[in-house]
Design an enzyme around this catalytic site. Sequence first.
Site, PDB file in Angstrom:
ATOM      1  N   ASP B  64       0.852  -1.181   0.000  1.00  0.00           N
ATOM      2  CA  ASP B  64       0.000   0.000   0.000  1.00  0.00           C
ATOM      3  C   ASP B  64       0.891   1.234   0.000  1.00  0.00           C
ATOM      4  OD1 ASP B  64      -2.433   1.565   2.262  1.00  0.00           O
ATOM      5  OD2 ASP B  64      -2.159   1.736   0.095  1.00  0.00           O
ATOM      6  N   ASN B 106      -3.325   3.809  12.812  1.00  0.00           N
ATOM      7  CA  ASN B 106      -4.480   2.921  12.864  1.00  0.00           C
ATOM      8  C   ASN B 106      -4.117   1.443  12.638  1.00  0.00           C
ATOM      9  OD1 ASN B 106      -7.520   2.557  12.858  1.00  0.00           O
ATOM     10  ND2 ASN B 106      -7.017   1.740  10.832  1.00  0.00           N
ATOM     11  N   HIS B 107      -3.136   1.197  11.794  1.00  0.00           N
ATOM     12  CA  HIS B 107      -2.868  -0.190  11.424  1.00  0.00           C
ATOM     13  C   HIS B 107      -1.388  -0.369  11.101  1.00  0.00           C
ATOM     14  CE1 HIS B 107      -4.186   2.171   7.869  1.00  0.00           C
ATOM     15  NE2 HIS B 107      -3.088   1.653   7.333  1.00  0.00           N
ATOM     16  N   GLN B 172      -3.516  -5.004   6.191  1.00  0.00           N
ATOM     17  CA  GLN B 172      -3.231  -3.931   7.140  1.00  0.00           C
ATOM     18  C   GLN B 172      -4.130  -4.069   8.365  1.00  0.00           C
ATOM     19  OE1 GLN B 172      -4.106  -0.950   4.131  1.00  0.00           O
ATOM     20  NE2 GLN B 172      -2.026  -0.143   4.291  1.00  0.00           N
ATOM     21  N   ASP B 174      -5.817  -3.641  11.881  1.00  0.00           N
ATOM     22  CA  ASP B 174      -5.953  -2.481  12.772  1.00  0.00           C
ATOM     23  C   ASP B 174      -5.355  -2.776  14.139  1.00  0.00           C
ATOM     24  OD1 ASP B 174      -8.870  -0.413  12.175  1.00  0.00           O
ATOM     25  OD2 ASP B 174      -7.434  -1.266  10.745  1.00  0.00           O
ATOM     26  N   ARG B 202       2.054  13.782  10.371  1.00  0.00           N
ATOM     27  CA  ARG B 202       0.740  13.700   9.754  1.00  0.00           C
ATOM     28  C   ARG B 202       0.217  12.333  10.151  1.00  0.00           C
ATOM     29  NH1 ARG B 202      -1.827  10.304   5.590  1.00  0.00           N
ATOM     30  NH2 ARG B 202      -3.148  11.614   4.312  1.00  0.00           N
ATOM     31  N   ASP B 204      -2.132   9.385  10.033  1.00  0.00           N
ATOM     32  CA  ASP B 204      -3.000   8.811   9.006  1.00  0.00           C
ATOM     33  C   ASP B 204      -4.196   8.093   9.626  1.00  0.00           C
ATOM     34  OD1 ASP B 204      -3.339   6.083   6.999  1.00  0.00           O
ATOM     35  OD2 ASP B 204      -3.203   8.070   6.072  1.00  0.00           O
ATOM     36  N   GLU B 246      -5.376  13.368   9.515  1.00  0.00           N
ATOM     37  CA  GLU B 246      -6.004  12.986   8.256  1.00  0.00           C
ATOM     38  C   GLU B 246      -7.346  12.356   8.618  1.00  0.00           C
ATOM     39  OE1 GLU B 246      -6.011   9.430   6.693  1.00  0.00           O
ATOM     40  OE2 GLU B 246      -6.464  10.041   4.638  1.00  0.00           O
ATOM     41  N   HIS B 311      -1.452  12.183  -2.880  1.00  0.00           N
ATOM     42  CA  HIS B 311      -1.026  10.874  -3.370  1.00  0.00           C
ATOM     43  C   HIS B 311      -2.199   9.916  -3.537  1.00  0.00           C
ATOM     44  CE1 HIS B 311      -1.470  10.763   0.926  1.00  0.00           C
ATOM     45  NE2 HIS B 311      -1.471   9.428   0.908  1.00  0.00           N
ATOM     46  N   ASP B 312      -3.319  10.247  -2.929  1.00  0.00           N
ATOM     47  CA  ASP B 312      -4.494   9.386  -3.034  1.00  0.00           C
ATOM     48  C   ASP B 312      -5.376   9.842  -4.197  1.00  0.00           C
ATOM     49  OD1 ASP B 312      -4.873   8.980   0.550  1.00  0.00           O
ATOM     50  OD2 ASP B 312      -3.978   7.644  -0.952  1.00  0.00           O
TER      51      ASP B 312
END
Lengths: 423, 546, 233
Positions: B64, B106-107, B172, B174, B202, B204, B246, B311-312
Amino acid sequence: MSEESFLSDDFLSQLISVGDVDLLVGISSHNGQGKVGQFAPAVEEGLLRNFRRERIALVHMDAGSKNETEGPVLTESAMGKQGGIESLRTLRWITTNSETAASPDTILRTMVTAADLLHAKACAVIAPSAEGAIPARVESLLLPIYRENYDFVAPLYAHQKYDALLTRNLLYPICRTLYGKPLRELRAAEFGFSGRLAAHCLARGEWQNDGWRGGAEMWMAITAISNSFRCAQTYLGEKSRAASNAGVVEAIRRTVGGLFWCLESTQSFWLKGAAAEPLHTIGPEHQLTNKALRVERKKLFQMYRSGIADLSQILASILDAGTCAELVRLAALEENAFQLSNSLWVRTIYEFAAAYHHSVINRDHLVQAFVPIYRGRVYSVLAEHRSADPDEVEADQENLCREFETQKDFFFERWKTKGQGAS
Amino acid sequence: MSITPQADWYKDSIIYQLHVRTFYDSNGDGIGDFRGLQQRLDYLKELGVNTIWLLPFYPSPLRDDGYDIADYCSVHNSYGVLEDFKSCLAAAHERGIRVIIELVLNHTSDQHPWFQEARSSRDNPRRDWYVWSDTDDRYRDARIIFLDTELSNWAWDPISKSYYWHRFFSHQPDLNFDNPGVREAIWQVMKFWLEAGVDGFRLDAVPYLVEREGTSCENLPETHEILRDLRRRLDQVFPGKMLLAEANQWPADVSAYFGQGDEFHMAFHFPLMPRMFMALKLEDRKPIIEILQRTPQIPDTCQWCIFLRNHDELTLEMVTDVERDYMYDEYARDKAARINMGIRRRLAPLMDNDRRRIELLNGLLMSLPGTPIVYYGDEIGMGDNVYLGDRNGVRTPMQWNGHWNGGFSTADPEQLYSPLISNPLYGYQAINVDSQLRSEHSLLSWMRRMIQVRKSSPVFSRGSIEFLQPTNHRALAYVREFGKERVLVVNNLANTAQAVELDLRKYKGSIPIEMSGKTIFPRIGDLPYLLTMGPYQFYWFRLRRI
Amino acid sequence: MKDMIVHAFQQAYENFTRRLAEFLPRFLVMLIIIAIGALVAYVLKNVVRAVLRIAKVDKVSDQAGASRLLRKADLPAMTELLSRAIFWFVWLGFIIIGVSVLEITSLQQQITSLIGLLPQIFVAFLILFVGMLAANFFSRAVLLAGVNAGLPSPRVFSETIRFVIALFIISMALEQIGLGRETILIAFSLVFGALMMGLAIAFGLGGRHLARRILEKHFVHNEKGSEDELSPL
């Protein structure tokens, strides 16, 4: 781009701020902005249902307004959010003051000019007191133009069988006979038109001509028919009685006068003999109802009788001696024996139209002289259809149209040369 | 030059977002690295940006694009070693450029040692560091984020024979933030990098930290408590550092992440971004005005982050269905450009390479309230490649010149981590830094000037905003004010010339001075101030009282 | 004395013959001038007619509506009218020249004053012509309005209007040519005033209910009256 100096600075400034639009909807009222405020949300809802992405402007034109316009039709928070639907874009309202919108003709001219300046693709004029599902009416008038590239969309209504007799006994048959198109509502308060048609009408310059004095809507319809624009008619339901509340005399002056003027300006088209063509119809073709209506029949007959007697000299200068004599003979009959036949009615109309063309007397006087004859015709029709059902009435309509067709050559002849009655 | 300590430095930031892999390859292996980035810092300094946001550079299986972290406290060997990073960081600081790095709370990757241990057995001490279940029907109300690839938020682990929770890709898992051990571990990670010298993080995917039955598992009060705790510790030990959230949510939900000024310093304003694009196509200011009017006030110490692209994919989660359909129809007719609930294209292709529109959007980015983020490559108008899969089309190598590999790497082209953009319109031969540096009228030169103008007044970074409502809805006009300084910004969102009348009576007597050319405009009086504007033109006027 | 009388007769006879001899040539010249004038006028008339036909003046006159007016007044078409006017104008000129050759002063003066009166007579006829047209127009308008409004005895109103206008324009025409100017003015004022007073009394007192209904119908919009519910459109 057309140059129109009759637009006020304020209106022009509003047009500038709106810029190009895809749809332009005009709502006319007469000194009654309050009414428009009530039904504006329904108009917006009708637009947002199908045209959420389109650039839309709504023009409120208040004719005969005694006050300055009282500000926006809807509050800013309500604009563009109707029926649970929100528009992607700013929904623009433009209002005019009494300077610009002085008469129904000026209103239409304003709309047409605005449509041209804003490059609108599809436009519609809505009558403010229209009953029934307003959102659906808005869609019905705009969709054929915007999505299917029609240029003119006339309404179709359900009428009470005694109603709209001027339309059914004169406008519709004439349109069908001379222009080849069975347009039921030649003169309607609500209709749709394309930007192409608007530009064409503006370029013709008839707006500067005061000879027609009324019936701009009819002129637009006839222009569309006689210039190969794509026309259609769409069913809108019952017609609002308030929207057609004009007195008989004024209605005839505007309608008959306007019709005759249109005949004159399009004679090169219909004198060639227009071929009959079907008209694309959306929804039911025509509906007549048996709803109850208050009718003063006796008065109609009396006014016919006294009118013929008092206007005999004038009628003699318009009509043939034979036609005149027949009308006089009918005036002498008893009420229950009176019948103004299709044949006499059609001949009278054609002679009037020819006399108008030859200007045998002042044209406005000529049109006014038609009123008692119309009243007689109405009386006759009421008597004939008293116990008729809508199908029978519609069958009689067809007979009338055939009569117009039958006497067409006579009319062409009279048009080209002056007849006996013309002095 | 070096970094001047300042508590709310992030308000004056102009952030440049890049992935070290994409920027510059110093060792010819086809992958960008920290030494390469260090060599290109002068470019960034000349551009005028003062903050770099680095995308994940941690050891990772890269399934990812690095957001699947296998080791929080190291550097992926493709990009160098930890010392390379620290050297680059120091060089950036010397040039007055701060650096914030990505931290995926988160993960982790399923290759992370924590997860490897957790899955090894149900009794492992780290078992509870992740969220496990014997069934896959818990937390039914949580939506699936990666709709194109995932069918469920639960994945079956064949090793421990149970399901584990994942809001993103199935590889990924959590982390379980109900476990104090996890929270402490994350703090230690932050501490590691802060001690190395980074200026902020940052964070995420913050809305998804905590799960509770019967909820959407997003933005829960427990999540905010965890974040407040992290912030407390940060302020105590490392004052002057910044946390950027984010959280792809509606403004009212995002503003919760500012807390009372005790959570995040900054957060992305996701809903504004698609609306800027929408307003341009609609030629109507309505979407922008409405979303900003719906944006609640935030604490004085906090700041929104605004951006055009990243980037997304250009996310369309925070718009209505009708708006989404409209955006797809207008910006992504080619379905290959659509992914998840968004559009995977760069700025220039979205604007059909129309220089005027690119400038206008950048003008909005630099003048609307918030800290602007420039995505690497957008300053020269780089193109994209929608056929590269996932969102890799917007993560192609930086185009430095028209020569070998666009000046990105000396490796063989086949060795590059990603193919270069090479079509005639956006290819590196046409679009590159060197050629644009040669022209004063290139997009790059223009961007440099615009950034300078923005930095010339604190009004853009710290000022209030008051929208004007000219009757011409194609004009978006507002006044930014900070102290005695006022700037009037007028944007023509239409493809056609427009006349705009502005009610500026409040500023009667002021003289507008156009900020890029310093031209004097007529004094403001009682009458509506008329401006005529070319297609997509915009003005920034400093309102001076003389 | 006889010689004196004979001498006087001879003198008178000689004077007479001398004057006759002086007059006859002048008379002959006058006739010749008039004849030439007629010829010239005739030729000119035809030339003008031809020119006007080429210029399609009749068509222009049709479009302007003047032809209609001429037809109603039993006058010929514009081209013909203008060419005839040219004929008379030119010939009249020659006649005046011819008469001036006779050198009869009193006759010349009479002719001059008659010619001087011509413009007034022309204007008077014009007033009558236009006035009659106006009377026709307005009386017809009133008749039509009255008939369509369902007023009782619309012809009475119509003819009254015609009479009043006719009276008015006749007074104007007579005043124009200066016949009994003051008498006409006073008589007109008396008659007109009496008529108006009579109408006011008749309408305002005797017909006050009708007056009220008519005014209400026109100025009070929300009253429906006893109209039926039929709508023509």
